[in-house]
Design a protein around this motif. Structure first.
Motif, PDB file in Angstrom:
ATOM      1  N   ARG A 162      39.093  34.516  42.440  1.00 24.51           N
ATOM      2  CA  ARG A 162      40.211  34.022  42.665  1.00 24.51           C
ATOM      3  C   ARG A 162      41.748  35.664  42.833  1.00 24.51           C
ATOM      4  N   PRO A 163      41.506  35.738  43.730  1.00 26.65           N
ATOM      5  CA  PRO A 163      42.525  36.652  43.835  1.00 26.65           C
ATOM      6  C   PRO A 163      43.914  36.621  43.531  1.00 26.65           C
ATOM      7  N   LEU A 209      39.419  35.231  36.978  1.00 19.09           N
ATOM      8  CA  LEU A 209      38.358  35.970  36.932  1.00 19.09           C
ATOM      9  C   LEU A 209      37.063  35.556  35.957  1.00 19.09           C
ATOM     10  N   PHE A 210      36.024  35.158  36.920  1.00 25.04           N
ATOM     11  CA  PHE A 210      35.217  34.775  35.568  1.00 25.04           C
ATOM     12  C   PHE A 210      33.263  35.360  35.392  1.00 25.04           C
ATOM     13  N   GLU A 222      31.389  43.401  31.788  1.00 24.78           N
ATOM     14  CA  GLU A 222      32.470  42.749  31.672  1.00 24.78           C
ATOM     15  C   GLU A 222      33.046  43.197  32.665  1.00 24.78           C
ATOM     16  N   ALA A 223      33.887  42.113  33.067  1.00 21.64           N
ATOM     17  CA  ALA A 223      34.702  42.011  33.711  1.00 21.64           C
ATOM     18  C   ALA A 223      36.558  42.048  33.843  1.00 21.64           C
ATOM     19  N   GLU A 224      37.652  42.717  34.141  1.00 26.11           N
ATOM     20  CA  GLU A 224      38.738  42.334  33.795  1.00 26.11           C
ATOM     21  C   GLU A 224      39.158  42.719  34.681  1.00 26.11           C
ATOM     22  N   TYR A 225      40.928  42.491  34.851  1.00 24.71           N
ATOM     23  CA  TYR A 225      41.894  43.199  35.524  1.00 24.71           C
ATOM     24  C   TYR A 225      42.115  44.409  35.581  1.00 24.71           C
ATOM     25  N   VAL A 226      42.703  44.959  36.158  1.00 17.06           N
ATOM     26  CA  VAL A 226      43.874  46.387  36.347  1.00 17.06           C
ATOM     27  C   VAL A 226      44.750  45.685  36.715  1.00 17.06           C
ATOM     28  N   ARG A 227      44.562  45.583  37.414  1.00 20.99           N
ATOM     29  CA  ARG A 227      46.653  44.637  38.653  1.00 20.99           C
ATOM     30  C   ARG A 227      45.710  43.469  39.532  1.00 20.99           C
ATOM     31  N   VAL A 276      42.198  43.978  42.178  1.00 19.64           N
ATOM     32  CA  VAL A 276      42.063  45.264  41.495  1.00 19.64           C
ATOM     33  C   VAL A 276      40.674  45.366  39.785  1.00 19.64           C
ATOM     34  N   VAL A 277      39.536  44.861  40.080  1.00 21.50           N
ATOM     35  CA  VAL A 277      38.737  44.310  38.962  1.00 21.50           C
ATOM     36  C   VAL A 277      38.048  45.467  38.987  1.00 21.50           C
ATOM     37  N   ARG A 278      38.092  45.845  37.282  1.00 21.57           N
ATOM     38  CA  ARG A 278      36.990  46.968  36.578  1.00 21.57           C
ATOM     39  C   ARG A 278      36.154  45.422  36.239  1.00 21.57           C
TER      40      ARG A 278
END
Length: 790
Positions: free
Chosen positions: A705-706, A711-712, A718-723, A730-732
């Motif tokens: 949900r930006p 983030l799931f 693996e998923a993580e927020y960059v900003r 922006v998701v890595r």
């Protein structure tokens, strides 16, 4: 029997060493109050909470001869003297952080003398007990299993009195159970690894209280035991954790055999530590206990740590390739094989369910094949009443699914007919969503409408769907059970598809009936598997959740969402809450398998399986979206990752079949013998492969949900927020597996998540290519668009 060093080495080998703490230390900063039973501070508070249920906590030394208990001596303080033997007890108690329970660490040490065949017992005796109390041990005992039992083995034949008898009592196989007959002993004895979580619980209608105890799989002495025993008068009951486990009988698949358990021999200085948590809480009914259990099921063993092994896109690719190669032609017809034989079963083990992901490929060849299978089903397997037969041999012979010499009429499972209605409508919906509505045949729609009419007619006449029906006449052959759990979902979809509101009304009535009788009153669902009696089972539990979420979608009524929360809690009780320790030489241990999320089958079939038979469990995704409760998302992720642990891959062999194949047996228990624990059966099962493809299809790789901090990841990345900003994130994405991944993305806002997710929504999810061992950064906007970033 394992010594402490050996046990710890096995923990490390299984990759779960951080999950099972053998010492009474607490890693959190909160302090512990030391003492023994009855001491002040936290221990006294625990005692007071138990007294609310007329209960207490006792610790005893148990002396055995083989599996026979010869002597029990209770600690009255910190020291117990037994002739030349002197035992010391240390107890540390604290409140569970952010909870209303207590965590206890007990260490029992033999300071002087020697003791042979001795176990340590932590007992919770309760007075003012009633047989009306609901007793639940996850994955095996529901409502005490206090029902009529038949047979002495797997899938027993039904006696004559179960046929055409609306008053038939719920009847189970020969499982561990509390006695219904007051003249019989009433005792259940289990090993911790024979449950979905090492836990015991009950609800007292009299006191309006619930109680749960959680423990660990074992100690340095090996696996621990769990038991429940009522007094002869039934006025008291004792719940027990023992180290090690010592059972007189071991439960198999509907039978029992003598136990080979033995208590331990002790020398001076030997010690054992047992850790457990106890919760006593207000409860207005069984649903409150189920929901509390879901809240605390991982409280002691800790969060699960699933491994990323196999991207969902790779799983789908391999699974559909296997299914494509299993399309066959027999005298009966043309179809994708749902088993290893050429016989065909509808529903349940994937007949006419494995066609759905093949249709989703949007491939002309597979669309033609799916069409041929639907033609075969609608022409060869439909009875005159509108119900379908469940089984046809490759030579075209229709087979009965339950038989009795006095009742020769061919019968079929209600559950299979529910699957037919639900999945047939889903096929029609998918074809329309793909733009292939012109491929839908009138015969398919007539069959679906006729089946919905047959279910409606049965409901209006009998007020239930039963467990087995006669497709030729529409009669209920065997009543009772929750075999029709998924029928309300099928009726809801049919009502929407055909614009037939009467079917939706019946769906609501039936779902309400199941909730009131089976959830609120019994505390379980039952009878949805073709190889059990009316035993409690996970498949009916997940099927009823499917129905509740379908009714929430098509009626918009909040009540169905509330029922779904309770149902999801019941489903969680069937799902392994932790990573069990398996024997070091077993298949699973050698692969360092993490099996949290494997789904226990039924109280008769005492094993877990890789996934829900047969469903993606996307209803849990819908519940997560609607509520925002992360536990539902975590349950999905556990189930999906446990499934991947069972998939046959290079360097990760689990079957003797093709790469990408899988089988249904994940065995933490010794129900099939100690040699079966942790070992895969060298076969494949179409339903587990179908289940994996469905999860890859109907579950997003990541949910985001930006601008809302949600983030799931469900996929093996693996998923993580960059900003993140108000309008985009922006998701890595990191893919540490050996396989390239095409990760689907479901992006939405909180407002959008409040709207039900359509059954074909997955068709619109964008996908992100992430190479094996690679990292990709993407920008995800609130309107669901995904763009790769440099």
């Amino acid at each position: 029997m394992l010594d402490r060093r050996r046990y710890l080495s096995l923990l490390a080998a299984a990759g779960v060493g951080a999950k099972i703490t053998l010492e009474p230390t607490i890693s959190r900063a909160q302090s512990l109050d030391a003492g023994v039973a009855g001491a002040g501070g936290q221990a006294a508070e625990l005692s007071r909470s138990l007294r609310e249920l007329h209960g207490s906590l006792r610790v005893s030394i148990q002396k055995y001869e083989g599996t026979t208990l010869r002597q029990s001596q209770e600690f009255k303080g910190a020291t117990l003297t037994d002739g030349p033997r002197q035992w010391q007890l240390e107890q540390k108690t604290r409140r569970v952080p952010d909870g209303d329970g207590w965590e206890v660490a007990l260490t029992c040490t033999l300071e002087k003398g020697e003791a042979e065949q001795t176990a340590i017992s932590v007992d919770f005796p309760f007075n003012d007990w009633e047989t009306a109390n609901y007793v639940m041990i996850p994955g095996i005992v529901y409502n005490g299993n206090r029902y009529r039992a038949i047979g002495n083995g797997y899938n027993p034949d039904y006696p004559a009195d179960m046929y055409y008898n609306p008053g038939v009592p719920l009847t189970i196989s020969n499982n561990p159970r509390l006695a219904s007959d007051v003249a019989m002993p009433s005792r259940i004895e289990l090993e911790t690894c024979g449950t979905a979580a090492p836990a015991m619980s009950f609800f007292s209608p009299k006191f309006r209280k619930g109680w749960i105890v959680l423990t660990e799989q074992g100690t340095r002495l090996g696996n621990s035991g769990l038991s429940v025993e009522e007094s002869a008068s039934r006025e008291s009951c004792e719940f027990r954790i023992s180290a090690p486990v010592v059972r007189q009988q071991v439960a198999g698949f509907g039978d029992f055999r003598p136990s080979e358990d033995r208590a331990s021999n002790w020398t001076p200085g030997d010690a054992v530590s047992i850790r457990f948590q106890v919760f006593t809480f207000d409860a207005d009914g069984i649903p409150a206990v189920l929901q509390k259990f879901m809240d605390v099921r991982k409280s002691l063993t800790g969060p699960t740590m699933p491994r990323n092994l196999l991207p969902m896109s790779k799983l789908a690719e391999l699974g559909t390739d296997i299914c494509r190669g299993n399309f066959t032609e027999t005298k009966a017809g043309r179809y994708y094989l749902p088993e290893n034989s050429k016989h065909f079963q509808l529903g349940w083990v994937s007949g006419m369910i494995n066609t759905y992901p093949m249709l989703a490929l949007n491939d002309a060849t597979e669309r033609r094949r799916v069409s041929e299978e639907l033609d075969f089903i609608c022409s060869r397997m439909k009875g005159r009443s509108g119900f379908f037969y469940g089984f046809i041999s490759e030579d075209g012979t229709i087979r009965s699914e339950k038989t009795h010499p006095q009742f020769p009429a061919v019968q079929a499972m209600v559950r299979k007919n529910g699957d037919v209605l639900f999945w047939l409508i889903k096929h029609l919906m998918l074809l329309k969503a793909q733009g292939h509505g012109d491929a839908i045949k009138e015969s398919w729609e007539l069959a679906a409408g006729g089946l919905a009419t047959a279910f409606t007619r049965t409901w209006r006449k009998h007020g239930e769907f039963g467990q087995y029906i006669v497709p030729e006449t529409g009669e209920i052959a065997v009543y009772n059970s929750t075999a029709g759990a998924i029928v309300p979902a099928g009726l809801a979809l049919a009502a929407e598809y055909f614009q037939h509101p009467d079917w939706l009304a019946v769906a609501e009535e039936a779902a309400e009936f199941y909730y009131e009788r089976d959830i609120e009153s019994r505390g379980f669902t039952s009878g949805a598997c073709a190889d059990i009696s009316q035993d409690a089972d996970s498949e009916s539990a997940f099927g009823l959740l499917e129905s509740f979420m379908a009714l929430h979608q098509y009626t918009g009524k909040r009540g169905w969402l509330n029922r779904a929360k309770v149902q999801a809690a019941l489903c969680s009780s069937w799902t392994l809450a932790y990573d069990p320790l398996f024997p070091a030489a077993s298949d699973i241990a050698r692969l360092n398998g993490r099996m949290a999320g494997a789904v226990w089958a039924s109280s008769q079939n005492k094993h877990a399986a890789p996934g829900v038979c047969t469903s993606s469990a996307d209803h849990l995704l819908k519940l997560y979206r609607a509520t925002g409760n992360k536990r539902y998302a975590e349950l999905i992720r556990d189930i999906q990752h446990a499934h991947a642990e069972a998939v046959n891959m290079p360097g990760h062999i689990t079957t003797d079949y093709l790469i990408g194949s899988s089988m249904e047996r994940i065995q933490p228990s010794d129900a099939e013998g100690k040699g079966a624990v942790g070992n895969f059966i060298r076969t494949r099962n179409s339903w587990t492969e179908t289940n994996g493809i469905l999860m890859a299809l109907e579950l997003p790789g990541i949910y985001v949900r930006p601008g809302e901090g949600v983030l799931f990841p469900f996929d093996h990345v693996e998923a993580e927020y960059v900003r993140e900003s108000r309008h985009a994130a922006v998701v890595r994405l990191t893919n540490d597996t050996a396989y390239a991944a095409r990760v689907s993305v479901l992006a939405e806002t909180a407002r959008q998540s409040a709207r039900p997710l359509g059954y074909t929504a997955f068709l619109g999810w964008p996908r992100v290519e992430v190479p094996a061992g690679g990292v990709v950064t993407v920008r995800v906007t609130r309107d669901g668009k995904v763009a790769r970033q440099a």
